[in-house]
Write a protein that holds these residues in place. Structure first.
Motif, PDB file in Angstrom:
ATOM      1  N   SER A   1      -8.610   2.940   4.543  1.00 26.46           N
ATOM      2  CA  SER A   1      -6.847   2.440   4.520  1.00 26.46           C
ATOM      3  C   SER A   1      -7.359   0.601   4.474  1.00 26.46           C
ATOM      4  O   SER A   1      -8.316   0.450   4.803  1.00 26.46           O
TER       5      SER A   1
ATOM      6  N   ASN B   1      -4.213   4.487  -0.978  1.00 33.32           N
ATOM      7  CA  ASN B   1      -5.625   3.371  -2.293  1.00 33.32           C
ATOM      8  C   ASN B   1      -4.941   2.968  -2.817  1.00 33.32           C
ATOM      9  O   ASN B   1      -6.392   2.675  -3.914  1.00 33.32           O
TER      10      ASN B   1
ATOM     11  N   PRO C   1      -9.871   1.127  -4.288  1.00 37.84           N
ATOM     12  CA  PRO C   1      -8.340   0.803  -4.302  1.00 37.84           C
ATOM     13  C   PRO C   1      -8.163   0.576  -5.977  1.00 37.84           C
ATOM     14  O   PRO C   1      -8.875  -0.163  -7.228  1.00 37.84           O
TER      15      PRO C   1
ATOM     16  N   TYR D   1     -10.874  -1.713   5.316  1.00 37.47           N
ATOM     17  CA  TYR D   1     -11.176  -3.330   4.512  1.00 37.47           C
ATOM     18  C   TYR D   1     -11.213  -4.534   5.403  1.00 37.47           C
ATOM     19  O   TYR D   1     -12.337  -5.266   5.559  1.00 37.47           O
TER      20      TYR D   1
ATOM     21  N   ASN E   1       0.330  -1.218  -0.123  1.00 38.36           N
ATOM     22  CA  ASN E   1       0.191  -0.168   0.196  1.00 38.36           C
ATOM     23  C   ASN E   1       0.763   0.875  -0.054  1.00 38.36           C
ATOM     24  O   ASN E   1       1.132   1.684   1.405  1.00 38.36           O
TER      25      ASN E   1
ATOM     26  N   HIS F   1     -14.461  -3.902  -0.885  1.00 39.86           N
ATOM     27  CA  HIS F   1     -14.492  -2.357  -1.152  1.00 39.86           C
ATOM     28  C   HIS F   1     -16.520  -1.995  -1.136  1.00 39.86           C
ATOM     29  O   HIS F   1     -17.216  -1.611  -1.387  1.00 39.86           O
TER      30      HIS F   1
ATOM     31  N   ASP G   1      -9.976   7.506  -0.438  1.00 36.34           N
ATOM     32  CA  ASP G   1      -8.764   6.882   0.229  1.00 36.34           C
ATOM     33  C   ASP G   1      -9.114   5.884   1.576  1.00 36.34           C
ATOM     34  O   ASP G   1      -8.563   5.927   2.682  1.00 36.34           O
TER      35      ASP G   1
ATOM     36  N   THR H   1     -13.006   5.752  -5.094  1.00 36.48           N
ATOM     37  CA  THR H   1     -12.967   5.465  -3.914  1.00 36.48           C
ATOM     38  C   THR H   1     -12.513   3.708  -4.131  1.00 36.48           C
ATOM     39  O   THR H   1     -11.515   3.623  -2.763  1.00 36.48           O
TER      40      THR H   1
END
Length: 528
Positions: A392, A80, A340, A396, A76, A376, A390, A338
């Motif tokens: 984190s 995101n 990922p 998730y 990461n 997501h 974004d 938003t």
């Protein structure tokens, strides 16, 4: 990126750095076989309890080996945005100083992997070695006592040739003179040096690279000084590092305790335990405890997506590639700022250009991508689409909480194995019982064939003329009850334990006889 034995050790430090900096890791494996045909009736069944299935799978894991291990490292690096380094490791069991390992091949698995372009030469010739703790202890014992044994017939021939060359040369050689042995590969570089040093007290050896080893005639005093040198290439630690091979990276995976993601990952976990940690224990509960200690956070994308399909009524997908396509489709995942962003690293970009299903590195990449897309989707559903910019990875993980450590269980008594608690029984459709009339000699296989044309059931014989059927689908139960209502030889009904169980029937019969005799005794005894 493909990784073979010749490139593994030099790339190990970078791999370790990437793993330490990862948000999570995704893993997939390919094997020489899945379910062993020996002993018979070893295939999975809906009647299996988790412990029974584990023992069946344990037989298979002990017979088959890992050909390829895929590891996708999801970092990461930006909010995101996930950068993925996906590696394809070809593996082959270590033969250095351990008992020769037997490898079983399943014809169907060989054909399956060949169809998808698997390179068996890389597996057999260039596979990275590995060993578990029991094999490592055996190797250390050989190194301590100097009892070196060469397992491979090919290596024995190479070793005999090298010994003949050196013994002929040393008879006339002077001190400090050298000769060079050539055409050595892999472990032969270690084995030749160890055996020569063990058998001849006036020689010293040193690798030169490119399959060559230098042999020097030395005095006993000089030999002792060289043995005490910190630069000796045959030090125990260096030999162990080479013999452990991929197990060195496995130790890193265990150490960092990052979330480990797989798809239908039970067999993967069993092979991880057996090949790189310890031989699989007989106890199912001990296996669960060991895996949970090694990998405290497991996520099986099969468990996650199965639940999503049920809750949100999406069309089902039969394999990992289809699951990935569905989750990436515009109808399911419209443009969402938003969502990922998943990018393959520049040195692992091959999977961005084409699909490579059933290549372990590619499937590991798909697996991690499916996890992020699924998480997501769940986050959007839990917030009615009002996802903050974004999100984190910890967010998730929070929406995935109910799925953590629950590994999918294919066709069995539970829907998933819970590695951090008790397994929850699955909700199966009602069990059916088939009573056979005027059809002598009918067996379970014939019953299976009878119903196979209509739907799929697992069959188990209950008594001489009774069989029980178990299905994973309610509609199959309804279909059979309807279509066999008026069958001349097979009477199908829902199984009732108190009515159909042979032990219960036997107990009722015995109780009835005892009650009848008691009544007769009372009547006859009270007549006068």
């Amino acid at each position: 990126m493909e990784v073979v034995a010749g490139r593994f050790e030099e790339g190990l430090p970078r791999l370790r750095d990437l793993i330490h900096g990862a948000a999570f890791l995704a893993l997939d494996m390919e094997f020489t076989g899945l379910y062993s045909a020996f002993p018979r009736n070893n295939e999975p069944s809906l009647f299996d309890s988790p412990a029974e299935r584990y023992l069946k799978a344990r037989e298979s894991v002990q017979r088959f080996t890992v050909t390829q291990l895929g590891l996708a490292i999801f970092s990461n690096e930006n909010p995101n945005k996930y950068v993925v380094h996906s590696y394809n490791f070809f593996l082959f069991p270590s033969t250095l100083g351990v008992t020769d390992v037997e490898v079983t091949l399943s014809v169907s698995s060989i054909q399956f992997l060949s169809h998808y372009g698997f390179d068996y030469n890389k597996f057999l010739k260039d596979g990275i070695p590995y060993m578990n703790e029991a094999q490592e202890k055996m190797l250390i014992q050989h190194l301590l006592v100097g009892s070196w044994k060469v397992s491979s017939a090919q290596d024995r021939d190479v070793l005999k040739k090298a010994i003949d060359e050196v013994t002929c040369w040393i008879a006339t050689a002077k001190e400090e003179e050298t000769m060079t042995l050539q055409d050595l590969s892999g472990y032969q570089m270690f084995e030749v040096q160890l055996v020569l040093r063990q058998g001849l007290q006036n020689v010293w050896t040193q690798p030169l690279g490119d399959g060559k080893v230098m042999v020097k005639k030395v005095s006993p005093q000089h030999r002792q000084l060289l043995e005490d040198s910190p630069y000796d290439c045959c030090q125990k630690e260096l030999i162990l590092l080479s013999a452990r091979g991929f197990t060195n990276l496995f130790h890193t995976l265990v150490k960092v305790k990052k979330p480990l993601v797989g798809h239908n990952m039970l067999m993967d976990l069993m092979h991880l335990h057996d090949k790189f940690y310890k031989p699989l224990p007989e106890s199912y509960e001990e296996f669960k405890r060991n895996i949970h200690n090694l990998f405290p956070v497991l996520i099986d994308t099969k468990t996650v997506t199965k639940s999503i399909w049920k809750k949100h009524q999406f069309s089902r997908a039969s394999n990992l590639l289809e699951v990935h396509r569905v989750l990436c489709s515009s109808s399911l995942n419209p443009k969402d700022p938003t969502c990922p962003v998943i990018t393959l690293a520049s040195d692992c970009s091959r999977y961005a250009e084409k699909n490579s299903p059933h290549e372990a590195g590619y499937d590991a990449f798909l697996c991690g991508s499916v996890l992020l897309k699924s998480a997501h989707l769940l986050l959007c559903r839990s917030t009615d689409g009002a996802v903050e910019a974004d999100p984190s990875f910890s967010q998730y993980l929070s929406v995935l909480a109910e799925y953590l450590n629950k590994v999918n269980f294919i066709r069995g008594g539970v829907s998933s194995i819970n590695f951090s608690g008790e397994d929850t029984p699955s909700q199966h459709p009602p069990v059916l019982v088939v009573h056979v009339q005027d059809w002598p000699g009918l067996n379970a296989r014939q019953i299976y064939q009878e119903f196979k044309a209509l739907c799929r059931f697992d069959v188990r014989q209950l008594s001489k003329n009774q069989f029980i059927l178990l299905s994973s689908k309610f509609k199959h139960v309804r279909l059979v009850l309807r279509d066999y209502r008026h069958h001349p030889h097979l009477r199908v009904s829902i199984y009732r334990h108190w009515r159909h169980s042979p032990p219960v029937n036997c107990l009722l019969q015995v109780s009835g006889i005892v009650a009848l005799w008691s009544l007769l005794a009372f009547v006859l005894g009270g007549a006068p």
